[in-house]
Design an enzyme around this catalytic site. Structure first.
Site, PDB file in Angstrom:
ATOM      1  N   ASP A   1       0.844  -0.968  -0.065  1.00 55.00           N
ATOM      2  CA  ASP A   1      -0.027  -0.003   0.017  1.00 55.00           C
ATOM      3  C   ASP A   1       0.781   1.308  -0.017  1.00 55.00           C
ATOM      4  O   ASP A   1       2.098   1.359   0.577  1.00 55.00           O
ATOM      5  CB  ASP A   1      -0.976   0.020   1.242  1.00 55.00           C
ATOM      6  CG  ASP A   1      -2.064   1.040   1.156  1.00 55.00           C
ATOM      7  OD1 ASP A   1      -2.419   1.533  -0.183  1.00 55.00           O
ATOM      8  OD2 ASP A   1      -2.691   1.236   2.165  1.00 55.00           O
TER       9      ASP A   1
ATOM     10  N   HIS B   1       2.385   3.172  -9.085  1.00 54.98           N
ATOM     11  CA  HIS B   1       1.954   1.930  -9.272  1.00 54.98           C
ATOM     12  C   HIS B   1       3.324   1.292 -10.206  1.00 54.98           C
ATOM     13  O   HIS B   1       3.682   0.210  -9.923  1.00 54.98           O
ATOM     14  CB  HIS B   1       0.787   1.686  -9.922  1.00 54.98           C
ATOM     15  CG  HIS B   1      -0.580   2.068  -9.075  1.00 54.98           C
ATOM     16  ND1 HIS B   1      -0.553   1.719  -8.053  1.00 54.98           N
ATOM     17  CD2 HIS B   1      -1.494   2.893  -9.555  1.00 54.98           C
ATOM     18  CE1 HIS B   1      -1.845   2.356  -7.602  1.00 54.98           C
ATOM     19  NE2 HIS B   1      -2.249   2.852  -8.610  1.00 54.98           N
TER      20      HIS B   1
ATOM     21  N   LEU C   1      11.044 -20.380  -4.580  1.00 55.78           N
ATOM     22  CA  LEU C   1      10.234 -19.442  -3.744  1.00 55.78           C
ATOM     23  C   LEU C   1       8.968 -19.920  -4.516  1.00 55.78           C
ATOM     24  O   LEU C   1       8.836 -19.752  -5.670  1.00 55.78           O
ATOM     25  CB  LEU C   1      10.819 -17.988  -4.063  1.00 55.78           C
ATOM     26  CG  LEU C   1       9.838 -17.132  -3.462  1.00 55.78           C
ATOM     27  CD1 LEU C   1       9.908 -16.880  -2.022  1.00 55.78           C
ATOM     28  CD2 LEU C   1      10.066 -15.706  -3.902  1.00 55.78           C
TER      29      LEU C   1
HETATM   30  C1  IPE Z   1      -5.483  -3.015  -0.131  1.00 58.18           C
HETATM   31  O1  IPE Z   1      -5.160  -1.598  -0.304  1.00 58.18           O
HETATM   32  C2  IPE Z   1      -5.221  -3.520  -1.494  1.00 58.18           C
HETATM   33  C3  IPE Z   1      -4.098  -4.023  -2.198  1.00 58.18           C
HETATM   34  C4  IPE Z   1      -3.025  -3.248  -1.779  1.00 58.18           C
HETATM   35  C5  IPE Z   1      -4.248  -4.557  -3.465  1.00 58.18           C
HETATM   36  P1  IPE Z   1      -6.219  -0.359  -0.297  1.00 58.18           P
HETATM   37  O2  IPE Z   1      -5.418   1.088  -0.579  1.00 58.18           O
HETATM   38  O3  IPE Z   1      -6.968  -0.555  -1.518  1.00 58.18           O
HETATM   39  O4  IPE Z   1      -6.850  -0.502   1.011  1.00 58.18           O
HETATM   40  P2  IPE Z   1      -7.857   0.210   1.616  1.00 58.18           P
HETATM   41  O5  IPE Z   1      -9.041   0.804   0.656  1.00 58.18           O
HETATM   42  O6  IPE Z   1      -7.145   1.597   1.957  1.00 58.18           O
HETATM   43  O7  IPE Z   1      -8.405  -0.213   2.736  1.00 58.18           O
HETATM   44  C1  IPE Z   2      -1.591   0.102  -3.551  1.00 61.31           C
HETATM   45  O1  IPE Z   2      -1.350   1.587  -3.341  1.00 61.31           O
HETATM   46  C2  IPE Z   2      -1.797  -0.532  -4.630  1.00 61.31           C
HETATM   47  C3  IPE Z   2      -3.031  -0.917  -5.188  1.00 61.31           C
HETATM   48  C4  IPE Z   2      -4.075  -0.888  -4.223  1.00 61.31           C
HETATM   49  C5  IPE Z   2      -3.331  -1.269  -6.499  1.00 61.31           C
HETATM   50  P1  IPE Z   2      -2.377   2.533  -3.372  1.00 61.31           P
HETATM   51  O2  IPE Z   2      -2.840   2.711  -4.363  1.00 61.31           O
HETATM   52  O3  IPE Z   2      -3.855   2.057  -2.534  1.00 61.31           O
HETATM   53  O4  IPE Z   2      -1.795   3.813  -2.758  1.00 61.31           O
HETATM   54  P2  IPE Z   2      -2.226   4.855  -1.660  1.00 61.31           P
HETATM   55  O5  IPE Z   2      -3.143   4.238  -0.545  1.00 61.31           O
HETATM   56  O6  IPE Z   2      -3.669   5.549  -2.484  1.00 61.31           O
HETATM   57  O7  IPE Z   2      -1.342   5.889  -1.246  1.00 61.31           O
HETATM   58 MG    MG Z   3      -4.209   2.353  -0.350  1.00 62.77          MG
END
Ligand code: IPE
Ligand code: IPE
Ligand code: MG
Length: 265
Positions: free
Chosen positions: A26, A43, A137
């Site tokens: 995240d 990303h 792995l």
């Molecule tokens: C969780 O991250 C899902 C992934 C990393 C794929 P999110 O950024 O979507 O989670 P929430 O919405 O903050 O809980």
């Molecule tokens: C995690 O990073 C990637 C996915 C959920 C695909 P986020 O896109 O949720 O990044 P933040 O939380 O908005 O910084």
């Molecule tokens: Mg996020």
């Protein structure tokens, strides 16, 4: 030690390096925002962190690495971000599967694939078949995955596959239908990006995992950040419901040296 009935699978042998690490990657969007870049740049950079995490896990003797790439709730994001994430996933697979195979890595995807187009599903299955005999792995990507979806689909399969009446079902009858039925439960769960929640990841399997939350944003996650998580794991006492004094005689998995002894952290 006798096995007593409980709500978890067999307790894992005590191991200094976690056998299975599961990560919620995240913070990509915030990483990009800090740099005045579009979210997709975060990303893209996140893929680099995936590469270094795989390498670091192999170097440290981790057997299973599971990464949450796209949740069943992420469809609620703006359409252009969802499209970009899907394209990035497919393009990365196309580039990386052969390299994973060369490195002796087994590749698996867990999640509801019914929302993916047939070309992507075929490509995922080809990658899984190509790498099926590798064991250096076991690398799993959770894509369109949700813990609740996993439990529901397992319950449905368990009921339709078996002539048992409901009261005869045991945990093992359910567990064998989970998407990740080939792996032990995660020993260490890591979430980057500062949020302290599970976000519908491996709900059943995280029952006794050690949880580690870090403010490090996923694109900044690297071998050093992984070592900090493993070091925190090594300081935990996994009791599985017992008391400290009962743990002295638990077997320790041999052949793995304590990471802190090898590396300055
Ligand atoms: C969780 O991250 C899902 C992934 C990393 C794929 P999110 O950024 O979507 O989670 P929430 O919405 O903050 O809980
Ligand atoms: C995690 O990073 C990637 C996915 C959920 C695909 P986020 O896109 O949720 O990044 P933040 O939380 O908005 O910084
Ligand atoms: Mg996020």
């Amino acid at each position: 030690m006798p096995q007593v009935p409980g709500s978890t699978r067999e307790d894992p042998a005590k191991s200094i390096i976690p056998r299975h690490i599961a990560i919620i990657m995240d913070g990509n969007g915030r990483w990009a925002k800090k740099r005045f870049l579009p979210r997709i740049a975060g990303h893209r950079q996140g893929v680099e962190a995936v590469r270094s995490t795989i390498k670091a896990c192999m170097g440290r003797g981790v057997e299973y690495l599971t990464l949450f790439a796209f949740s069943s709730e992420n469809w609620h994001r703006p359409e252009e971000e969802v499209t970009f994430l899907m394209q990035l996933f497919i393009r990365t697979l196309e580039h990386e599967v052969a390299k994973l195979n060369e490195n002796g890595i087994r590749f698996k995807v867990i999640g509801d694939l019914s929302k993916f187009d047939s070309r992507t599903v075929a490509f995922i299955h080809q990658g899984e078949e190509l790498t099926a005999n590798n064991s250096r792995l076991i690398f799993t990507v959770a894509a369109n995955y949700g813990g609740r979806w996993d439990i529901m689909q397992a319950v449905q399969k368990m009921i339709s596959d078996s002539p048992n009446s409901l009261e005869d079902f045991k945990e093992t009858d359910l567990v064998r239908h989970f998407a990740m039925n080939y792996a032990p439960d995660p020993d260490l769960f890591i979430r980057t990006g500062g949020e302290c929640r599970i976000s519908n990841f491996l709900l059943w399997q995280l029952a006794y995992s050690e949880l580690y939350f870090t403010d490090t944003l996923w694109p900044d996650f690297d071998a050093h950040a992984l070592d900090l998580a493993i070091k925190s794991y090594q300081q935990r006492e996994r009791r599985f419901g017992r008391i400290s004094e009962q743990l002295q005689n638990m077997p320790i998995k041999k052949g793995i040296t304590k990471i802190a002894a090898k590396k300055k952290l």
